[in-house]
Design an enzyme around this catalytic site. Structure first.
Site, PDB file in Angstrom:
ATOM      1  N   GLU A 203       0.810  -1.221   0.000  1.00 53.00           N
ATOM      2  CA  GLU A 203       0.000   0.000   0.000  1.00 53.00           C
ATOM      3  C   GLU A 203       0.842   1.270   0.000  1.00 53.00           C
ATOM      4  O   GLU A 203       0.516   2.232  -0.698  1.00 53.00           O
ATOM      5  CB  GLU A 203      -0.920   0.002   1.223  1.00 53.00           C
ATOM      6  N   GLU A 204       1.921   1.292   0.772  1.00 54.55           N
ATOM      7  CA  GLU A 204       2.587   2.559   1.063  1.00 54.55           C
ATOM      8  C   GLU A 204       4.002   2.711   0.520  1.00 54.55           C
ATOM      9  O   GLU A 204       4.561   3.794   0.597  1.00 54.55           O
ATOM     10  CB  GLU A 204       2.634   2.780   2.586  1.00 54.55           C
ATOM     11  N   SER A 624     -11.322   9.444   2.957  1.00 56.51           N
ATOM     12  CA  SER A 624     -10.003   9.046   3.434  1.00 56.51           C
ATOM     13  C   SER A 624      -9.301  10.262   4.043  1.00 56.51           C
ATOM     14  O   SER A 624      -9.803  10.838   5.003  1.00 56.51           O
ATOM     15  CB  SER A 624      -9.201   8.426   2.283  1.00 56.51           C
ATOM     16  N   ASP A 702     -12.744  -2.192   6.364  1.00 58.38           N
ATOM     17  CA  ASP A 702     -11.742  -1.314   5.766  1.00 58.38           C
ATOM     18  C   ASP A 702     -10.359  -1.741   6.254  1.00 58.38           C
ATOM     19  O   ASP A 702     -10.019  -1.569   7.422  1.00 58.38           O
ATOM     20  CB  ASP A 702     -12.028   0.139   6.154  1.00 58.38           C
ATOM     21  N   HIS A 734     -12.192  -0.031   1.957  1.00 58.89           N
ATOM     22  CA  HIS A 734     -12.005   1.422   1.853  1.00 58.89           C
ATOM     23  C   HIS A 734     -12.690   2.021   0.634  1.00 58.89           C
ATOM     24  O   HIS A 734     -13.012   3.202   0.612  1.00 58.89           O
ATOM     25  CB  HIS A 734     -10.504   1.721   1.804  1.00 58.89           C
TER      26      HIS A 734
END
EC number: 3.4.21.26
Length: 760
Positions: A203-204, A624, A702, A734
C-alpha cells in the site's frame, strides 16, 4: 482524476484587491436556446450506471514495432505498425474455455498464460488460477500444471521461464511443462512473504502486487522477503452470511510500531540449485537503524540498483551492486552509493523517484529537488553532489518515460505555468547543447492538456493517452518524427451521448493569498448567473503529495450535483499538495491537519467574496484523508460550514500505517512529535461539531483506514452529547464498491439536498 481558452485578469472590488485570478473556461455553456430546450441535465442514475465513462488504449508492447490488444470480440490480436498487418494469436473461444480475464504472452511467443478466477485481496494484490496455452500445437499444457490459487506469476524477459508465488513461496519453471523448482521454503501466511509484499509495503511503499524482478536477459531473479512475525495485528469482523462472523487478521504496523524486516535475495535461475539465493547487503548507514527497501532496478544482467530509506524517510540511499562470479556474491561498494537527503521535509515526493540508467550502465537520470526547491531531472555520473541538472524552472518534471541513446522523454507541468497539466517532452541528449521539444503542447490543444505516454522498445513508437479536459483520446506516434500514425481510441460513442446533456462549466483559477498560491477548480451549473446565489460544496482530499486540480475530463457525482441540483463545487489544492515546489509541498511536514484545513477555509472566504455563493449554504466533503480534512474544517469553529460528510476518515495519526504517517509526521514519541499527534485528532474537537450537520460514513471491513477511526469519532461525539448522522457499510473495504456505491451516493445526495433545502 480528470475548449477554447480564455485568460481573464480581473480587478475586483476592494474586498478582494489582493486576489489575482487567472481563469480557463474548460466547458463553455451552449448558447443556442433551441438547443438548450432539447437538452437534459445529468441524473444520478447516469453517474451510478457509468453512462458517460470513457475508454483509453494502452498498447501491450512486445517489440519495437508490435503490440498486442484485446479486440471488441475478445480475441487477442497482434498488430505490426510497420506492415499494418494484424492477426489473432489467441481466439475468444480459447479465452472463454477457461473464463480468462487476462493473458500474458511469453517473450519467445511460444506460450500464453491465461488468468481466471480473479479474487481481489488488497489494493493491488489478488489471487488467480493460471493456465498455460501452447501456441505451437494449439493446446493447453498438461502435466506439472500450476497450483491454485497463485499470488503472482510472470514470464522471464527472454524465452519462456516462469516465476510464480504460491502460499508465500517462490517457484521457478524453466519451461511451462517442467516440474517446478522451489526457491524459498519459509513462506507463511501473515508471517513471511517471499516475492510479494506484505500489506504496508504493498500500500505505502512499492504500490505493486509483486516483489520480484527478473534481470534483463532472465539469468537472475531478485526478490524481497518480508518478515512480519513481530508486527502487531489488526483484527476486524467479517460478517458474511454464516451464524458466526469470522475474524480477519492483518499484520499492520501503525505509527511508532515495529515494522517488517526486509531482505533482498538474488538467485541464478540457470543453475538455481548450484548456489541458491544470495542476499544483497544493506548499506551500512541504512542498516544501523530501522530502514525500508523502496525499489530495485536491474541495470544489466550482472548489475543491479537498490534503493533504501531510513525509517525517518528524509534520507535515501541508492546502491549499485555488481555480481562477483568468483565468489558467487553481490558486491555493493560504498563508492557506488548515492545519498539523497531532504533538510526541509521527506525524501522525494510521495515516493522516492527511481533511476533510469543510460547506455553506459553506470550513469543515470533521476528526478529530485534542485537548489530552488523544484523537482527536476538530473544526470548522475559519480555523485549526487556533482549531478548535472537537465531541466530547470519554477515548475516540476513529473516522470521519465524512456531514455534512448539520443533522446530522453519525460512529462512535466511547465507549459503555460499550469501545475495541473501534463505534457510530454523530448530532450536530445545525443547532441550538445541538448535541445528540448514539447511533443504534445500544441496537439489538440483545446481538447488535450493532460497526457501520459507508453513507449515501445527503444522508443521506436509510442502511444499518447490524453485525459482531458476534453473527451479523452489515445493516439499512436512515430518515435523518430513524433508524427501521428493513427487514432487508437477517440470515444466517439461518448461524444455522441453527451451531445444532448447539459454539462456543467468548469473553470481552473488561482488565488494569491499571503504569498501562497491556491489553485482551484470550480464546477458551475450550466445556466450559471453571477448575479444569483448558489450553494457551495467543497470537495477535498488535501493529502501530502496529492493533486486535485487537474485538467482532466470527468463526468461524475459532482458533475451531477452542478448539472441537476444547481450547486457550485470547488476543489482546492492547498499547502502540502504536489508539483508546485517544495515550499508548498513540505509546509505540512510534521504538522498534518493544520495548513490543509486553513487553506480550505481561506478559499471558502474568497469564494464568498466573489458574490455568487450563498454563505448560509456551504458544505464540505471528503474521503479518506479528505474525510479527515473535512472533519477538521467542520470542527474549526469558523461558522462557515452548515454541513459536511466524512467518508472513511483518518481520525488520529496514531491509528494509521507507519510508512505513510511517519513519512510526514515523524514518530509518536515524546522526544519526537507526540504532541502534534495528540493535538491533530478529530476526537479532540468533538465539542465543535455541535453547530454543524455531520454525516460520518465507513466500511466495517476497511483494511486501510480501519473502522476504528470512525468508531472513535462516534464515541467522542456521543460523550460530548453532540448529535450527528452515521452510515456504515457491512463487510465493505475502503472503496465501498458494488451496491454500496449506489447506496452511498444516493444517501449523500439526500443529505446535501436536505442541508441546502433543495427539493427532491
Amino acid at each position: 482524476m480528470k475548449t477554447w481558452v480564455k485568460i481573464v485578469f480581473g480587478v475586483a472590488t476592494s474586498a478582494v484587491l489582493a486576489l489575482l485570478v487567472m481563469c480557463i473556461v474548460l466547458r463553455p455553456s451552449r448558447v443556442h436556446n433551441s438547443e438548450e430546450n432539447t437538452m437534459r441535465a445529468l441524473t444520478l442514475k447516469d453517474i451510478l450506471n457509468g453512462t458517460f465513462s470513457y475508454k483509453t488504449f494502452f498498447p501491450n508492447w512486445i517489440s519495437g514495432q508490435e503490440y498486442l490488444h484485446q479486440s471488441a470480440d475478445n480475441n487477442i490480436v497482434l498488430y505490426n505498425i510497420e506492415t499494418g498487418q494484424s492477426y489473432t494469436i489467441l481466439s475468444n473461444r480459447t479465452m472463454k474455455s477457461v473464463n480468462a480475464s487476462n493473458y500474458g504472452l511469453s517473450p519467445d511467443r511460444q506460450f500464453v498464460y491465461l488468468e481466471s478466477d480473479y479474487s481481489k485481496l488488497w489494493r493491488y494484490s489478488y489471487t488467480a488460477t493460471y493456465y498455460i496455452y501452447d501456441l505451437s500445437n494449439g493446446e493447453f499444457v498438461r502435466g506439472n500444471e500450476l497450483p491454485r490459487p497463485i499470488q503472482y506469476l510472470c514470464w522471464s524477459p527472454v524465452g519462456s521461464k516462469l516465476a510464480y508465488v504460491y502460499q508465500n513461496n517462490i517457484y521457478l519453471k524453466q519451461r511451462p511443462g517442467d516440474p517446478p523448482f522451489q526457491i524459498t521454503f519459509n513462506g507463511r501466511e501473515n508471517k513471511i512473504f517471499n516475492g510479494i509484499p506484505d500489506w504496508v509495503y504493498e500500500e505505502e511503499m512499492l504500490a505493486t502486487k509483486y516483489a520480484l524482478w527478473w534481470s534483463p536477459n532472465g539469468k537472475f531473479l531478485a526478490y524481497a522477503e518480508f518478515n512480519d512475525t513481530d508486527i502487531p495485528v489488526i483484527a476486524y469482523s467479517y460478517y458474511g452470511d454464516e451464524q458466526y462472523p469470522r475474524t480477519i487478521n492483518i499484520p499492520y504496523p501503525k505509527a511508532g510500531a515495529k515494522n517488517p524486516v526486509v531482505r533482498i535475495f538474488i538467485i541464478d535461475t540457470t543453475y538455481p540449485a548450484y548456489v541458491g539465493p544470495q542476499e544483497v547487503p544493506v548499506p551500512a548507514m541504512i542498516a544501523s537503524s530501522d530502514y525500508y527497501f523502496s525499489w530495485l532496478t536491474w541495470v544489466t544482467d550482472e548489475r543491479v540498483c537498490l534503493q533504501w530509506l531510513k525509517r525517518v524517510q528524509n534520507v535515501s540511499v541508492l546502491s549499485i551492486c555488481d555480481f562477483r562470479e568468483d565468489w558467487q556474491t553481490w558486491d555493493c561498494p560504498k563508492t557506488q552509493e548515492h545519498i539523497e537527503e531532504s533538510r526541509t521535509g521527506w525524501a522525494g515526493g510521495f515516493f522516492v523517484s527511481t533511476p533510469v540508467f543510460s547506455y553506459d550502465a553506470i550513469s543515470y537520470y533521476k528526478i529530485f529537488s534542485d537548489k530552488d526547491g523544484y523537482k527536476h531531472i538530473h544526470y548522475i555520473k559519480d555523485t549526487v553532489e556533482n549531478a548535472i541538472q537537465i531541466t530547470s524552472g519554477k515548475w516540476e518534471a513529473i516522470n521519465i518515460f524512456r531514455v534512448t541513446q539520443d533522446s530522453l522523454f519525460y512529462s512535466s507541468n511547465e507549459f503555460e505555468e499550469y501545475p495541473g497539466r501534463r505534457n510530454i517532452y523530448r530532450i536530445s541528449i545525443g547532441s550538445y547543447p541538448p535541445s528540448k521539444k514539447c511533443v504534445t503542447c500544441h496537439l489538440r490543444k483545446e481538447r488535450c492538456q493532460y497526457y501520459t505516454a507508453s513507449f515501445s522498445d527503444y522508443a521506436k513508437y509510442y502511444a499518447l493517452v490524453c485525459y482531458g479536459p476534453g473527451i479523452p483520446i489515445s493516439t499512436l506516434h512515430d518515435g523518430r518524427t513524433d508524427q501521428e500514425i493513427k487514432i487508437l481510441e477517440e470515444n466517439k460513442e461518448l461524444e455522441n451521448a453527451l451531445k444532448n446533456i447539459q454539462l456543467p462549466k468548469e473553470e481552473i483559477k488561482k488565488l494569491e493569498v499571503d504569498e501562497i498560491t491556491l489553485w482551484y477548480k470550480m464546477i458551475l451549473p450550466p445556466q450559471f448567473d453571477r448575479s444569483k446565489k448558489y450553494p457551495l460544496l467543497i470537495q477535498v482530499y488535501g493529502g501530502p503529495c496529492s493533486q486535485s486540480v487537474r485538467s482532466v475530463f470527468a463526468v461524475n457525482w459532482i458533475s451531477y450535483l452542478a448539472s441537476k441540483e444547481g450547486m457550485v463545487i470547488a476543489l482546492v489544492d492547498g499547502r502540502g499538495t504536489a508539483f508546485q515546489g517544495d515550499k508548498l509541498l513540505y509546509a505540512v511536514y510534521r504538522k498534518l491537519g493544520v495548513y490543509e484545513v486553513e487553506d480550505q477555509i481561506t478559499a471558502v472566504r474568497k469564494f464568498i467574496e466573489m458574490g455568487f455563493i450563498d454563505e448560509k449554504r456551504i458544505a464540505i466533503w471528503g474521503w479518506s484523508y479528505g474525510g479527515y480534512v473535512s472533519s477538521l474544517a467542520l470542527a474549526s469553529g469558523t461558522g462557515l460550514f452548515k454541513c459536511g460528510i466524512a467518508v472513511a476518515p483518518v481520525s488520529s495519526w496514531e491509528y494509521y500505517a507507519s510508512v505513510y504517517t511517519e513519512r510526514f509526521m515523524g514518530l509518536p514519541t515524546k522526544d519526537d512529535n507526540l504532541e502534534h499527534y495528540k493535538n491533530s485528532t478529530v476526537m479532540a474537537r468533538a465539542e465543535y461539531f455541535r453547530n454543524v450537520d455531520y454525516l460520518l460514513i465507513h466500511g466495517t471491513a476497511d483494511d486501510n483506514v480501519h473502522f476504528q477511526n470512525s468508531a472513535q469519532i462516534a464515541k467522542a461525539l456521543v460523550n460530548a452529547q453532540v448529535d450527528f448522522q452515521a452510515m456504515w457499510y457491512s463487510d465493505q473495504n475502503h472503496g465501498l464498491s458494488g451496491l454500496s456505491t449506489n447506496h452511498l451516493y444516493t444517501h449523500m445526495t439526500h443529505f446535501l439536498k436536505q442541508c441546502f433545502s433543495l427539493s427532491d
